[in-house]
Design an enzyme around this catalytic site. Structure first.
Site, PDB file in Angstrom:
ATOM      1  N   GLU A 100      -5.238 -57.089  22.963  1.00 40.99           N
ATOM      2  CA  GLU A 100      -4.652 -55.747  22.995  1.00 40.99           C
ATOM      3  C   GLU A 100      -4.495 -55.225  21.570  1.00 40.99           C
ATOM      4  O   GLU A 100      -4.253 -56.003  20.639  1.00 40.99           O
ATOM      5  CB  GLU A 100      -3.282 -55.803  23.693  1.00 40.99           C
ATOM      6  CG  GLU A 100      -2.548 -54.468  23.665  1.00 40.99           C
ATOM      7  CD  GLU A 100      -1.348 -54.396  24.596  1.00 40.99           C
ATOM      8  OE1 GLU A 100      -0.961 -55.434  25.165  1.00 40.99           O
ATOM      9  OE2 GLU A 100      -0.804 -53.287  24.743  1.00 40.99           O
ATOM     10  N   ASN A 143       0.085 -52.232  27.416  1.00 44.91           N
ATOM     11  CA  ASN A 143       0.815 -50.963  27.331  1.00 44.91           C
ATOM     12  C   ASN A 143       0.078 -49.964  26.430  1.00 44.91           C
ATOM     13  O   ASN A 143       0.176 -48.744  26.621  1.00 44.91           O
ATOM     14  CB  ASN A 143       2.229 -51.206  26.796  1.00 44.91           C
ATOM     15  CG  ASN A 143       3.039 -52.094  27.739  1.00 44.91           C
ATOM     16  OD1 ASN A 143       2.708 -52.240  28.916  1.00 44.91           O
ATOM     17  ND2 ASN A 143       4.104 -52.689  27.229  1.00 44.91           N
ATOM     18  N   ASN A 171      -2.750 -50.021  33.476  1.00 47.45           N
ATOM     19  CA  ASN A 171      -1.990 -51.231  33.168  1.00 47.45           C
ATOM     20  C   ASN A 171      -0.539 -51.077  33.583  1.00 47.45           C
ATOM     21  O   ASN A 171       0.100 -50.068  33.241  1.00 47.45           O
ATOM     22  CB  ASN A 171      -2.032 -51.501  31.654  1.00 47.45           C
ATOM     23  CG  ASN A 171      -1.176 -52.691  31.255  1.00 47.45           C
ATOM     24  OD1 ASN A 171      -1.519 -53.833  31.548  1.00 47.45           O
ATOM     25  ND2 ASN A 171      -0.035 -52.427  30.622  1.00 47.45           N
ATOM     26  N   GLU A 172      -0.028 -52.042  34.315  1.00 44.78           N
ATOM     27  CA  GLU A 172       1.407 -52.123  34.650  1.00 44.78           C
ATOM     28  C   GLU A 172       2.005 -50.747  34.943  1.00 44.78           C
ATOM     29  O   GLU A 172       3.043 -50.372  34.387  1.00 44.78           O
ATOM     30  CB  GLU A 172       2.187 -52.813  33.534  1.00 44.78           C
ATOM     31  CG  GLU A 172       1.816 -54.270  33.391  1.00 44.78           C
ATOM     32  CD  GLU A 172       2.735 -55.091  32.481  1.00 44.78           C
ATOM     33  OE1 GLU A 172       3.585 -54.510  31.770  1.00 44.78           O
ATOM     34  OE2 GLU A 172       2.590 -56.318  32.483  1.00 44.78           O
ATOM     35  N   TYR A 195       5.083 -63.653  32.583  1.00 44.74           N
ATOM     36  CA  TYR A 195       5.327 -64.393  31.346  1.00 44.74           C
ATOM     37  C   TYR A 195       6.448 -65.380  31.616  1.00 44.74           C
ATOM     38  O   TYR A 195       7.521 -64.984  32.091  1.00 44.74           O
ATOM     39  CB  TYR A 195       5.697 -63.435  30.205  1.00 44.74           C
ATOM     40  CG  TYR A 195       4.526 -62.565  29.771  1.00 44.74           C
ATOM     41  CD1 TYR A 195       3.588 -63.029  28.851  1.00 44.74           C
ATOM     42  CD2 TYR A 195       4.350 -61.289  30.300  1.00 44.74           C
ATOM     43  CE1 TYR A 195       2.503 -62.249  28.463  1.00 44.74           C
ATOM     44  CE2 TYR A 195       3.263 -60.498  29.920  1.00 44.74           C
ATOM     45  CZ  TYR A 195       2.343 -60.989  28.995  1.00 44.74           C
ATOM     46  OH  TYR A 195       1.271 -60.213  28.624  1.00 44.74           O
ATOM     47  N   GLU A 244      -2.663 -61.091  32.979  1.00 43.22           N
ATOM     48  CA  GLU A 244      -1.759 -61.380  31.857  1.00 43.22           C
ATOM     49  C   GLU A 244      -0.903 -62.559  32.272  1.00 43.22           C
ATOM     50  O   GLU A 244      -0.149 -62.471  33.259  1.00 43.22           O
ATOM     51  CB  GLU A 244      -0.868 -60.186  31.508  1.00 43.22           C
ATOM     52  CG  GLU A 244      -1.599 -59.104  30.755  1.00 43.22           C
ATOM     53  CD  GLU A 244      -0.671 -57.994  30.247  1.00 43.22           C
ATOM     54  OE1 GLU A 244       0.480 -58.275  29.875  1.00 43.22           O
ATOM     55  OE2 GLU A 244      -1.134 -56.843  30.246  1.00 43.22           O
ATOM     56  N   GLN A 291      -1.865 -63.328  24.732  1.00 43.57           N
ATOM     57  CA  GLN A 291      -3.112 -62.731  24.311  1.00 43.57           C
ATOM     58  C   GLN A 291      -3.913 -63.797  23.567  1.00 43.57           C
ATOM     59  O   GLN A 291      -3.493 -64.952  23.605  1.00 43.57           O
ATOM     60  CB  GLN A 291      -2.817 -61.509  23.436  1.00 43.57           C
ATOM     61  CG  GLN A 291      -2.004 -60.450  24.196  1.00 43.57           C
ATOM     62  CD  GLN A 291      -1.733 -59.160  23.435  1.00 43.57           C
ATOM     63  OE1 GLN A 291      -2.312 -58.905  22.395  1.00 43.57           O
ATOM     64  NE2 GLN A 291      -0.810 -58.339  23.949  1.00 43.57           N
TER      65      GLN A 291
HETATM   66  O1  AHR Z   1       0.878 -58.553  26.487  1.00 45.22           O
HETATM   67  C1  AHR Z   1       1.962 -57.798  26.020  1.00 45.22           C
HETATM   68  C2  AHR Z   1       2.398 -56.726  27.014  1.00 45.22           C
HETATM   69  O2  AHR Z   1       2.984 -57.321  28.135  1.00 45.22           O
HETATM   70  C3  AHR Z   1       1.314 -55.868  27.580  1.00 45.22           C
HETATM   71  O3  AHR Z   1       1.008 -54.802  26.760  1.00 45.22           O
HETATM   72  C4  AHR Z   1       1.896 -55.380  28.872  1.00 45.22           C
HETATM   73  O4  AHR Z   1       0.925 -55.131  29.835  1.00 45.22           O
HETATM   74  C5  AHR Z   1       2.864 -56.486  29.253  1.00 45.22           C
HETATM   75  O5  AHR Z   1       4.090 -55.990  29.617  1.00 45.22           O
END
Ligand code: AHR
Length: 502
Positions: free
Chosen positions: A31, A76, A176-177, A248, A296, A350
């Site tokens: 990203e 994002n 995205n999201e 995450y 992700e 990432q």
């Molecule tokens: O990977 C970091 C961020 O985490 C990304 O931009 C977003 O999609 C997620 O919330």
């Protein structure tokens, strides 16, 4: 088997298969955030830079990881990004404010550089279209720019930029999201579904061969999870090929026992969404199937910095990984293998500097602890995933109740006649004696045994001490009567590679 200490048994049968393992499960995500692109992938001022400004050391490490697909440009960031800013002569590209990370975007790296990068490391590109501030026209035009033959204005922009042939980009994320209020141009489920469906339609008209990935929920703690996923699937089912999931992992409360049982959380998330996919297919009486793209995933909680103070490539979320993080990553990869019936794509978020297994400092590159389990699995998992039966002592966890001490996955590739067993020992203190028993056809040899282990959950690699947590290669040897006994140290991840099946 030795009788001292706890013991476990792993039973495998080459006929008890789950599904073919999609190579796209070993993907990554890059990203425009922090120093991932600038200073990570692209660093023209570095002694490591090749003639295009791409760091050679990072390219080599991503090849070592076997990164099979690379998602880009966000995240994002995507929801405020206009792709036309990032193509054409570099000196004419605008500097912009990136609202997602409050950073300055120079646009020196854009779509053509990204596609060249993917080619260099041998990864399939996965491009996102902006469904935040972007329009459906802009989404369709990006497909045209990348994939249409020359002869129209947008495709000819690509030709003018030095790329006469279409790129044939296959994987495309529809935003995205978009469920997140933090997203630039966040929409409710219904509004997103309508916009995504219309974008998908136009994009497919430009290139019917593309595969489309719909935004699922960004986290299981979202109040709209999994209703968001139901609504968007219902509207877009026939137009899409994958539902995205993100997660995450964290250990904020320093509860290592629970953290080391994170596979329970990952499996539950897949279970919920796999059930939803089956429900939706039945309800819509559809022959079309939609799979999951975990595009992700990573450990992320120690450094959540996301405000760049309007700097170019500020260091953001430069998470430092330790042994327990590596063991969580190993389990995540095991879950990908165990659930490859429904999971086909996964992208580690990432790949460099930002929430990443690789960190650059000047011209140097550090492989963090989490780099190694990724390599250990991507190198050895091939063919079909096997369904292991595991009988192991249990460990009590506050978050997930009792969980087995071992987390196990396995694979077998008939074409190369090679197998592998992937074993995490979650115990913080106890070695465990494990017997692996193959029923029916069994390997004659362990070609190699690779182990990542350490004595302290917080042990980490640093530029000064880069080899604190690195895998050790143990000798293989013959396997008699389809049985192999192993001593698994606490806090360890072991890959047993096997061959010569009879
Ligand atoms: O990977 C970091 C961020 O985490 C990304 O931009 C977003 O999609 C997620 O919330």
């Amino acid at each position: 088997m030795p009788t001292t200490g706890p013991s476990a048994r792993i039973s495998l049968d080459n006929e008890r298969t789950i599904a073919p393992i999609s190579p796209l499960l070993f993907g990554g995500f890059a990203e425009h955030m922090g120093r991932c692109v600038y200073g990570g992938l692209y660093d023209p001022g570095s002694a490591q830079a090749d003639e295009r400004g791409f760091r050679r050391d990072v390219q080599a490490a991503l090849r070592e990881m076997g990164i099979s697909v690379l998602r880009y440009p966000g995240g994002n960031f995507l929801s405020g990004y206009h792709w036309r800013d990032g193509v054409g002569p570099r000196e004419q590209r605008p500097r912009r404010r990136d609202l997602a990370w409050q950073s300055i975007e120079t646009n020196q790296f854009g779509t053509d550089e990204f596609l060249a990068y993917c080619k260099t490391i041998g990864a399939a590109p996965m491009l996102g279209v902006n469904l935040g501030t972007g329009t459906i026209e802009e989404a369709g035009a990006l497909v045209e720019y990348c994939n249409a033959p020359s002869g129209t204005a947008t495709a000819d922009m690509r030709v003018a930029n030095g790329h006469p042939e279409p790129y044939g980009v296959r994987y495309w994320c529809l935003g995205n999201e978009m469920d997140g209020p933090w997203q630039i141009g966040h929409l409710d489920a219904h509004a997103y579904a309508v916009k995504a469906r219309e974008a998908a339609k136009i994009m497919r008209w430009h290139d019917p061969a593309i595969k489309l990935i719909l935004c699922g929920s960004s986290h299981t703690e979202m109040p709209s999870y999994p209703e968001w996923d139901r609504v968007v699937l219902e509207h877009c089912w026939d137009q899409v090929d994958y539902l995205a999931l993100h997660y995450y992992a964290t250990n904020y409360d320093n509860d290592t026992a629970s953290y080391l049982a994170s596979a329970a959380q990952f499996e539950r998330q897949v279970d919920t969404l796999a059930g939803l996919l089956r429900f939706m297919q039945g309800r819509l009486r559809s022959r079309h199937s939609v799979k999951l793209s975990w595009d992700e995933w990573n450990v992320w909680y120690k450094d959540r910095s996301g405000r760049g103070n309007w700097q170019e490539a500020p260091p953001l979320s430069e998470e430092q990984y330790n042994l327990e993080d590596a063991l969580v990553v190993a389990q995540w990869l095991n879950v990908f293998l165990r659930r490859c019936d429904v999971l086909e794509i996964a992208c580690l978020a990432q790949v460099v500097n930002t929430i990443a297994p690789l960190t650059t400092r000047g011209d140097a590159l550090l492989r963090q602890t989490t780099f190694y389990p990724f390599v250990m699995v991507s190198r050895h998992a091939a063919g079909v995933a096997l369904s292991p039966l595991v009988a192991a002592p249990e460990l009590e966890t506050a978050r997930y109740g009792p969980q087995p001490l071992l987390d196990v996955a396995a694979s077998y590739a008939a074409d190369s006649d090679r197998g592998a067993v992937f074993i995490v020992n979650r115990s913080q203190s106890e070695p465990l004696t494990a017997e692996i028993a193959w029923r029916g056809v069994a390997p004659q040899r362990a070609s190699t045994i690779i182990r990542l282990a350490g004595s302290h959950v917080r042990a980490a690699n640093s530029f000064e001490q880069p080899d604190t947590i690195v895998p050790r290669q143990l000798p293989g040897g013959p396997i008699h009567d389809g049985r192999l006994t192993l001593e698994l140290p606490p806090l360890s991840f072991t890959v047993v590679a096997t061959e010569g099946y009879r």
